[in-house]
Design a protein around this motif. Structure first.
Motif, PDB file in Angstrom:
ATOM      1  N   PRO A 103       0.819  -1.215   0.000  1.00 21.04           N
ATOM      2  CA  PRO A 103       0.000   0.000   0.000  1.00 21.04           C
ATOM      3  C   PRO A 103       0.854   1.267   0.000  1.00 21.04           C
ATOM      4  CG  PRO A 103       0.210  -0.824   2.226  1.00 21.04           C
ATOM      5  CD  PRO A 103       0.969  -1.795   1.350  1.00 21.04           C
ATOM      6  N   VAL A 104       0.308   2.323  -0.584  1.00 27.02           N
ATOM      7  CA  VAL A 104       0.905   3.654  -0.450  1.00 27.02           C
ATOM      8  C   VAL A 104       0.334   4.254   0.831  1.00 27.02           C
ATOM      9  CG1 VAL A 104       1.152   5.924  -1.493  1.00 27.02           C
ATOM     10  CG2 VAL A 104       1.138   3.877  -2.941  1.00 27.02           C
ATOM     11  N   HIS A 105       1.166   4.412   1.820  1.00 24.94           N
ATOM     12  CA  HIS A 105       0.673   4.709   3.163  1.00 24.94           C
ATOM     13  C   HIS A 105       1.773   5.435   3.926  1.00 24.94           C
ATOM     14  CE1 HIS A 105      -1.755   4.228   6.733  1.00 24.94           C
ATOM     15  NE2 HIS A 105      -0.854   3.472   7.354  1.00 24.94           N
ATOM     16  N   SER A 106       1.418   6.016   5.050  1.00 26.37           N
ATOM     17  CA  SER A 106       2.407   6.587   5.966  1.00 26.37           C
ATOM     18  C   SER A 106       1.993   6.273   7.395  1.00 26.37           C
ATOM     19  CB  SER A 106       2.535   8.108   5.782  1.00 26.37           C
ATOM     20  OG  SER A 106       1.407   8.773   6.322  1.00 26.37           O
ATOM     21  N   GLN A 107       2.984   6.120   8.243  1.00 31.40           N
ATOM     22  CA  GLN A 107       2.699   6.104   9.671  1.00 31.40           C
ATOM     23  C   GLN A 107       2.693   7.538  10.163  1.00 31.40           C
ATOM     24  OE1 GLN A 107       5.484   2.393  10.306  1.00 31.40           O
ATOM     25  NE2 GLN A 107       3.880   2.363  11.875  1.00 31.40           N
ATOM     26  N   PHE A 108       2.210   7.783  11.382  1.00 35.75           N
ATOM     27  CA  PHE A 108       1.941   9.158  11.776  1.00 35.75           C
ATOM     28  C   PHE A 108       1.932   9.274  13.296  1.00 35.75           C
ATOM     29  CE2 PHE A 108      -1.821   6.672  10.982  1.00 35.75           C
ATOM     30  CZ  PHE A 108      -2.593   6.836  12.122  1.00 35.75           C
ATOM     31  N   LEU A 109       2.211  10.491  13.750  1.00 40.31           N
ATOM     32  CA  LEU A 109       2.048  10.834  15.158  1.00 40.31           C
ATOM     33  C   LEU A 109       0.638  11.357  15.382  1.00 40.31           C
ATOM     34  CD1 LEU A 109       5.348  12.730  16.123  1.00 40.31           C
ATOM     35  CD2 LEU A 109       4.682  10.435  16.815  1.00 40.31           C
ATOM     36  N   TYR A 110       0.042  10.995  16.523  1.00 35.15           N
ATOM     37  CA  TYR A 110      -1.260  11.561  16.880  1.00 35.15           C
ATOM     38  C   TYR A 110      -1.305  11.827  18.383  1.00 35.15           C
ATOM     39  CZ  TYR A 110      -2.766   6.935  18.622  1.00 35.15           C
ATOM     40  OH  TYR A 110      -2.882   5.766  19.307  1.00 35.15           O
ATOM     41  N   ASP A 111      -2.172  12.726  18.778  1.00 37.37           N
ATOM     42  CA  ASP A 111      -2.303  13.127  20.175  1.00 37.37           C
ATOM     43  C   ASP A 111      -2.880  11.979  20.999  1.00 37.37           C
ATOM     44  OD1 ASP A 111      -2.746  14.400  22.586  1.00 37.37           O
ATOM     45  OD2 ASP A 111      -4.432  15.595  21.852  1.00 37.37           O
ATOM     46  N   ARG A 112      -2.199  11.622  22.089  1.00 37.82           N
ATOM     47  CA  ARG A 112      -2.667  10.542  22.952  1.00 37.82           C
ATOM     48  C   ARG A 112      -4.041  10.842  23.548  1.00 37.82           C
ATOM     49  NH1 ARG A 112      -4.801   7.284  25.240  1.00 37.82           N
ATOM     50  NH2 ARG A 112      -4.059   5.557  26.549  1.00 37.82           N
ATOM     51  N   GLY A 113      -4.443  12.105  23.551  1.00 39.98           N
ATOM     52  CA  GLY A 113      -5.754  12.453  24.083  1.00 39.98           C
ATOM     53  C   GLY A 113      -6.908  12.053  23.193  1.00 39.98           C
ATOM     54  N   ILE A 114      -6.652  11.764  21.918  1.00 37.58           N
ATOM     55  CA  ILE A 114      -7.755  11.446  21.000  1.00 37.58           C
ATOM     56  C   ILE A 114      -8.573  10.249  21.479  1.00 37.58           C
ATOM     57  CG2 ILE A 114      -8.286  10.622  18.667  1.00 37.58           C
ATOM     58  CD1 ILE A 114      -6.132  12.493  17.620  1.00 37.58           C
ATOM     59  N   PRO A 115      -7.946   9.125  21.878  1.00 38.03           N
ATOM     60  CA  PRO A 115      -8.776   8.004  22.350  1.00 38.03           C
ATOM     61  C   PRO A 115      -9.541   8.307  23.640  1.00 38.03           C
ATOM     62  CG  PRO A 115      -6.588   7.236  21.725  1.00 38.03           C
ATOM     63  CD  PRO A 115      -6.529   8.728  21.756  1.00 38.03           C
ATOM     64  N   LEU A 116      -9.143   9.364  24.377  1.00 35.94           N
ATOM     65  CA  LEU A 116      -9.872   9.705  25.597  1.00 35.94           C
ATOM     66  C   LEU A 116     -11.246  10.265  25.279  1.00 35.94           C
ATOM     67  CD1 LEU A 116      -7.033  11.355  27.728  1.00 35.94           C
ATOM     68  CD2 LEU A 116      -7.803   8.970  27.732  1.00 35.94           C
ATOM     69  N   TRP A 117     -11.354  11.056  24.210  1.00 38.25           N
ATOM     70  CA  TRP A 117     -12.667  11.622  23.864  1.00 38.25           C
ATOM     71  C   TRP A 117     -13.338  10.884  22.701  1.00 38.25           C
ATOM     72  CZ3 TRP A 117     -12.871  13.293  18.889  1.00 38.25           C
ATOM     73  CH2 TRP A 117     -11.682  13.745  18.280  1.00 38.25           C
ATOM     74  N   ALA A 118     -12.538  10.205  21.857  1.00 39.07           N
ATOM     75  CA  ALA A 118     -13.131   9.497  20.723  1.00 39.07           C
ATOM     76  C   ALA A 118     -13.420   8.033  21.040  1.00 39.07           C
ATOM     77  CB  ALA A 118     -12.216   9.588  19.505  1.00 39.07           C
ATOM     78  N   GLY A 119     -12.858   7.508  22.142  1.00 38.82           N
ATOM     79  CA  GLY A 119     -13.139   6.138  22.542  1.00 38.82           C
ATOM     80  C   GLY A 119     -12.006   5.177  22.236  1.00 38.82           C
ATOM     81  N   ASP A 120     -12.026   4.045  22.915  1.00 35.73           N
ATOM     82  CA  ASP A 120     -10.978   3.043  22.748  1.00 35.73           C
ATOM     83  C   ASP A 120     -10.927   2.506  21.321  1.00 35.73           C
ATOM     84  OD1 ASP A 120     -10.299   3.318  25.392  1.00 35.73           O
ATOM     85  OD2 ASP A 120     -11.453   1.581  26.076  1.00 35.73           O
ATOM     86  N   ALA A 121     -12.080   2.446  20.648  1.00 34.98           N
ATOM     87  CA  ALA A 121     -12.092   1.946  19.270  1.00 34.98           C
ATOM     88  C   ALA A 121     -11.235   2.822  18.363  1.00 34.98           C
ATOM     89  CB  ALA A 121     -13.525   1.873  18.745  1.00 34.98           C
ATOM     90  N   ALA A 122     -11.275   4.149  18.613  1.00 29.25           N
ATOM     91  CA  ALA A 122     -10.454   5.051  17.809  1.00 29.25           C
ATOM     92  C   ALA A 122      -8.973   4.769  18.033  1.00 29.25           C
ATOM     93  CB  ALA A 122     -10.772   6.505  18.159  1.00 29.25           C
ATOM     94  N   GLY A 123      -8.585   4.532  19.297  1.00 29.18           N
ATOM     95  CA  GLY A 123      -7.206   4.195  19.585  1.00 29.18           C
ATOM     96  C   GLY A 123      -6.775   2.909  18.902  1.00 29.18           C
ATOM     97  N   TRP A 124      -7.685   1.921  18.870  1.00 31.31           N
ATOM     98  CA  TRP A 124      -7.382   0.646  18.225  1.00 31.31           C
ATOM     99  C   TRP A 124      -7.176   0.831  16.718  1.00 31.31           C
ATOM    100  CZ3 TRP A 124      -9.743  -2.481  14.533  1.00 31.31           C
ATOM    101  CH2 TRP A 124      -9.265  -3.799  14.466  1.00 31.31           C
ATOM    102  N   ILE A 125      -8.064   1.592  16.084  1.00 38.51           N
ATOM    103  CA  ILE A 125      -7.949   1.817  14.641  1.00 38.51           C
ATOM    104  C   ILE A 125      -6.664   2.581  14.324  1.00 38.51           C
ATOM    105  CG2 ILE A 125      -8.963   3.041  12.678  1.00 38.51           C
ATOM    106  CD1 ILE A 125     -11.715   2.381  13.863  1.00 38.51           C
ATOM    107  N   LEU A 126      -6.375   3.627  15.099  1.00 36.35           N
ATOM    108  CA  LEU A 126      -5.161   4.399  14.860  1.00 36.35           C
ATOM    109  C   LEU A 126      -3.924   3.532  14.999  1.00 36.35           C
ATOM    110  CD1 LEU A 126      -6.148   7.676  16.740  1.00 36.35           C
ATOM    111  CD2 LEU A 126      -5.924   7.384  14.269  1.00 36.35           C
ATOM    112  N   SER A 127      -3.929   2.639  15.999  1.00 36.84           N
ATOM    113  CA  SER A 127      -2.812   1.719  16.157  1.00 36.84           C
ATOM    114  C   SER A 127      -2.676   0.815  14.943  1.00 36.84           C
ATOM    115  CB  SER A 127      -3.006   0.888  17.426  1.00 36.84           C
ATOM    116  OG  SER A 127      -2.068  -0.179  17.485  1.00 36.84           O
ATOM    117  N   LYS A 128      -3.803   0.261  14.450  1.00 35.46           N
ATOM    118  CA  LYS A 128      -3.769  -0.672  13.324  1.00 35.46           C
ATOM    119  C   LYS A 128      -3.406   0.020  12.015  1.00 35.46           C
ATOM    120  CE  LYS A 128      -4.704  -4.336  15.678  1.00 35.46           C
ATOM    121  NZ  LYS A 128      -3.641  -5.363  15.867  1.00 35.46           N
TER     122      LYS A 128
END
Length: 454
Positions: A103-128
C-alpha cells in the motif's frame, strides 16, 4: 462552565504501540469515500501529486526516507491525507507510468488524548493504521523513540503536523514546533550510524478548505443562531454598532452590516466571559484583542495556580503543560496501592484537576484568533472559520459539543505538495550547531508551507 467529565481517578495512560494491519487499512480505505462525504468533503484539487508519487517510488526503492509535514487546519485533515496518499498518489503514479508497491501509506504521530474523547475503538484503529500516540505536554521518550525508529527503519514514510494542533484557519499558519526538524536530523544520524546513505527529505503539504457555495445565507444563519444563544445584550451591542438582526435594505450595505454583527457578537461573548472571571472593565477604549489576551492569560493562570506551574511560553505551550499536569492527577499508576480514604482523595483530586483543565480548554478555543483575519479578506471561508471557532467555544461552555451548527459546506479541498527539503545537505550544519540548525530548518519549512497555502 461544563460539568467535570472526570468523576474518579483513572489508571495511568498506557502507550498504544503501533501495530499496522493491512486488512484494517484495507477496510478503512474502502470506507474512505463514505467518511469524506459524511464530513461534506465533495471535491479535491491536488497539485504536485506526481512529484509525491515519484518521491514514494524513490523511498520504496530504498533511496530515501520521507517525512511528510502537513498543515493542520481541521480535524478532517487525517481523512484528506488518506485521500491524498491512498488515492491521489497511486492515480498520479499510474498516469506517469510509475510502479508503486501497495500500500501507499504513511505512519503518523497523533495526540494521545484522542482516544480519551473518541473512545478506545479510535485508539485501536489508529494503532492498526500504524499511528504513534504522543503526550504533547511532556518529553514523551517512548513515543519519540518509537517514531524515530520507524522513521529510519520502518516500512512507510512518517507524517507529522508541525503546528501540533488544529488552528481552524485555512490561510493562517500557526507557529511550528521544532520537533519535526529534530526528527529529521535524528534520522540522518541513525542512517549514518547504520552505514546507510538514503536521502532524508521533508515533504511540505498544504491543506485548505473552501466552501463550494457563494450563498451568504448560511453565514447569516450562523450569526443569528449565535446571537440567540448569547442573549438580548448582543442585539443591544449590535445596535450600538449600527447592526441589527435583519439585513439592510440596500444590498451594498450588507458586507459592512455583517462585519458589524460579527464584531458585536465577539464583543458580547468576551464581555460575558470577563464577567464570569470578574475582570476589571477597562472601558470602551480598550482594544478587543488586548482584552482577549487578558482573558486567555487569566483563564490559564487559574489552572496554572492550581498546578503550581509558571506562566511561560506561548498560549499553546502553556495549554500543553496544564493538560499534562492535569493528566498526572487524573491518570495514575498507584491506584492499587491506595487505601480507601486515599483513593477517595485521589478521586477528589482528579475532579479538581478536570475542572481546572476546563479553564485551559476555554483559553485554547481562542488561541488562534487573529485581529485582522476577516477584515483583511472578508470571504465566506474566513467568516466561516471565525464563526466556527466562536460556535465551538459557545457549545463547549454550554456542554453541547455534540450539537451541530448550521451547515456551511459542502467543501472543496485543495492539497498542494511543495518542493521537498533535503535534510542530509544540512546535517553538517547540525553537527556544528544543533539548535541553530533545527531553528533554520523549521523556518525553511514554515516558508514552504506558507507558499503552499498562499
Amino acid at each position: 462552565m461544563p460539568r467535570a467529565g472526570i468523576q474518579a481517578a483513572q489508571p495511568a495512560l498506557r502507550f498504544i504501540p503501533p501495530d499496522y494491519s493491512r486488512w484494517v487499512h484495507w477496510l478503512c480505505r474502502a470506507a474512505l469515500p463514505w467518511l469524506l462525504r459524511s464530513r461534506g468533503l465533495v471535491h479535491f484539487e491536488t497539485s504536485g501529486s506526481e512529484s509525491l508519487a515519484t518521491l514514494f517510488a524513490e523511498a520504496q526503492s530504498g533511496r530515501s526516507r520521507l517525512l511528510i509535514a502537513f498543515r493542520h487546519p481541521s480535524t478532517t485533515d487525517p481523512l484528506v491525507m488518506a485521500q491524498l496518499l491512498w488515492r491521489e498518489v497511486p492515480r498520479a503514479a499510474r498516469r506517469h507510468g510509475l510502479s508503486l508497491k501497495a500500500p501507499v501509506h504513511s505512519q503518523f504521530l497523533y495526540d494521545r488524548g484522542i482516544p480519551l474523547w473518541a473512545g478506545d475503538a479510535a485508539g485501536w484503529i489508529l494503532s492498526k493504521l500504524g499511528g504513534i500516540p504522543i503526550q504533547r505536554g511532556k518529553l514523551d521518550r517512548l513515543a519519540l523513540k518509537t517514531a524515530r525508529d520507524l522513521f529510519a527503519h520502518g516500512p512507510f514514510p512518517l507524517a507529522i503536523a508541525p503546528e501540533g494542533a488544529t488552528n481552524n484557519h485555512g490561510e493562517l499558519l500557526s507557529p511550528l514546533e521544532p520537533g519535526l526538524a529534530q526528527m529529521a536530523f535524528w534520522c540522518c544520524e541513525d542512517l549514518a550510524a547504520a552505514g546507510r546513505h538514503e536521502r532524508v527529505l521533508i515533504v511540505p503539504i498544504g491543506l485548505q478548505y473552501f466552501s463550494t457555495s457563494d450563498d451568504w445565507g448560511a453565514i447569516d444563519r450562523l450569526l443569528g443562531r449565535l446571537e440567540d444563544l448569547l442573549g438580548p445584550s448582543t442585539a443591544t451591542v449590535a445596535a450600538s454598532s449600527s447592526a441589527v438582526s435583519e439585513l439592510p435594505a440596500n444590498p451594498d450595505q450588507a458586507p459592512e452590516h455583517r462585519y458589524q454583527r460579527l464584531i458585536a457578537l465577539s464583543e458580547q461573548l468576551l464581555t460575558l466571559l470577563e464577567g464570569f472571571y470578574q475582570l476589571r472593565d477597562d472601558g470602551p477604549a480598550a482594544d478587543f484583542f488586548e482584552r482577549l489576551s487578558r482573558l486567555r492569560d487569566h483563564a490559564l493562570a487559574v489552572a496554572e495556580d492550581h498546578f503550581q506551574l509558571s506562566p511561560r511560553g506561548s498560549v499553546i505551550e502553556r495549554c500543553r503543560r496544564i493538560e499534562q499536569a492535569a493528566w498526572a492527577c487524573i491518570y495514575r499508576d498507584d491506584l492499587d496501592e491506595l487505601s480507601e480514604v486515599q483513593r477517595s482523595l485521589a478521586d477528589w483530586s482528579a475532579q479538581e484537576a478536570d475542572i481546572r483543565m476546563g479553564h485551559m480548554r476555554l483559553a485554547e478555543h481562542f488561541a488562534t484568533l487573529s485581529g485582522s483575519y476577516v477584515a483583511e479578506k472578508p470571504s465566506i471561508d474566513r467568516y466561516g472559520e471565525v464563526l466556527m471557532i466562536l460556535w465551538r467555544a459557545v457549545a463547549w461552555i454550554r456542554g453541547r459539543e455534540e450539537e451541530h451548527p448550521p451547515a456551511l459546506g459542502p467543501w472543496r479541498v485543495r492539497m498542494a505538495v511543495a518542493e521537498p527539503i533535503d535534510v542530509l545537505e544540512r546535517s553538517g550544519a547540525y553537527r556544528r550547531d544543533r539548535r541553530g540548525a533545527v531553528e533554520r530548518l523549521t523556518t525553511e519549512l514554515r516558508e514552504r508551507l506558507e507558499a503552499a497555502i498562499g
